[in-house]
Design a protein around this motif. Structure first.
Motif, PDB file in Angstrom:
ATOM      1  N   ASP A 110     -47.132  -5.342  -3.052  1.00 45.54           N
ATOM      2  CA  ASP A 110     -47.084  -6.509  -3.799  1.00 45.54           C
ATOM      3  C   ASP A 110     -47.599  -6.621  -5.003  1.00 45.54           C
ATOM      4  OD1 ASP A 110     -46.432  -9.129  -4.298  1.00 45.54           O
ATOM      5  OD2 ASP A 110     -48.014  -9.979  -2.719  1.00 45.54           O
ATOM      6  N   GLY A 131     -40.267 -10.753  -9.699  1.00 48.57           N
ATOM      7  CA  GLY A 131     -40.738  -9.712  -8.887  1.00 48.57           C
ATOM      8  C   GLY A 131     -40.300  -8.479  -9.091  1.00 48.57           C
ATOM      9  N   ALA A 168     -40.212  -6.704  -0.977  1.00 47.97           N
ATOM     10  CA  ALA A 168     -40.289  -8.122  -1.473  1.00 47.97           C
ATOM     11  C   ALA A 168     -39.102  -8.673  -2.432  1.00 47.97           C
ATOM     12  CB  ALA A 168     -41.635  -8.716  -2.051  1.00 47.97           C
TER      13      ALA A 168
END
Length: 317
Positions: free
Chosen positions: A91, A151, A178
């Motif tokens: 992440d 992201g 993600a």
């Protein structure tokens, strides 16, 4: 020249997490580490960089181009982590510092490890890395904060930061989980390009067999703290010898057309580290399990470059 892990074990005072893990990454290739959550993939990668909590005991052999990181002191380890092996975490929103600009975060390790002589030189190098990682408007992104970016852009910046000190090996822990499918594809293409152009050895941790098929040169399958199968990706996917590997493949949808098939599932769950399972850790879920599987741990069988840990391996198709 390779990053090699053999007979890797990780345990806490209460239970064993990894029992016998092995994998190897050579320069210029992409190797996938596959398995369900809880199989030990991330733990084995973090062990290489000694990023586990202090009460975790690591044993076995880890060797990177002749260097054994498990024996390095704190100062040596600091250099090793950036200059020899670097890591991209799952992440980027958590791994990037929200209080520093992207440029500051890429420049900082270069200055600390003295790969550049000044901030100005570091900024030029950071700009080159962002362009290498195909970040649009790269110069503008140098002064952006992580929360300004999507992201996909944050993950590209995280990869650029991991390359700051020109490492030989990159550990990528599910770097596309993600992200949406189109961005995911671009990140995978970027990793593939970097491995070839920079002669970078890349370990890709994933549970997506589609990604494995698309990008990997070799594949290692982990289950219950053990490496249960390994080999060239095309061989492992075409002729899985371990029932767990076959189960993973059958649980994955085929996106390249062909005959329609019902998506299968595997009953049960990956064992918790606290569970003491006698014999093969997969036997409670295995359709081929026999009495010996419940009592003894199968040895590793090697057929050329294809290895598997099973008493009753699947027949080659």
């Amino acid at each position: 020249m390779s990053l090699k892990v053999e007979n890797l074990k990780v345990e806490t005072p209460k239970f064993k997490i990894l029992k016998d893990v092995f994998w190897e990454v050579e320069r210029g290739e992409i190797v996938s580490l596959v398995g369900e959550s809880g199989s030990g993939k991330s733990i084995s990668a973090l062990s290489v960089l000694k990023l586990l909590p202090e009460n975790f005991k690591i044993s076995g052999k880890v060797e990177v181009d002749g260097v054994e990181p498990l024996n390095l002191n704190k100062k040596e380890l600091s250099s090793f982590r950036w200059e020899k092996v670097s890591m991209v975490f799952q992440d980027p929103s958590s791994s990037l510092n929200p209080l520093l600009t992207i440029g500051e975060q890429i420049i900082e390790p270069m200055l600390y490890h003295r790969t550049v002589k000044s901030k100005e030189e570091g900024r030029e190098r950071a700009l080159e890395l962002l362009k290498l990682c195909q970040v649009p408007k790269a110069e503008e992104r140098l002064d952006s904060y992580p929360h300004h970016l999507s992201g996909g852009l944050k993950q590209r910046c995280a990869i650029a930061m991991a390359l700051a000190c020109n490492p030989s090996y990159l550990l990528a822990d599910e770097p596309t989980t993600a992200l949406d499918v189109t961005v995911q594809k671009k990140i995978l293409e970027l990793l593939k390009k970097l491995s070839k152009t920079k002669n970078l050895g890349t370990l890709l941790i994933t549970h997506d067999m589609g990604i494995v098929q698309e990008i990997s040169d070799k594949t290692y399958v982990l289950y219950g703290g053990y490496t249960v199968e390994s080999g060239k990706t095309e061989e492992v996917l075409a002729n899985p010898r371990h029932p767990y590997t076959k189960g993973l493949i059958e649980c994955s949808p085929k996106l390249n057309g062909g005959v329609k098939r019902k998506l299968k599932t595997m009953a049960g769950n990956v064992p918790e580290p606290s569970e003491e399972i006698e014999g093969c850790p997969f036997h409670p879920r295995c359709p081929k399990a026999r009495e010996i599987c419940r009592k003894e741990m199968p040895p590793v069988v090697e057929e050329r470059e294809h290895k598997f840990r099973c008493f009753f391996p699947l027949l080659k198709e």
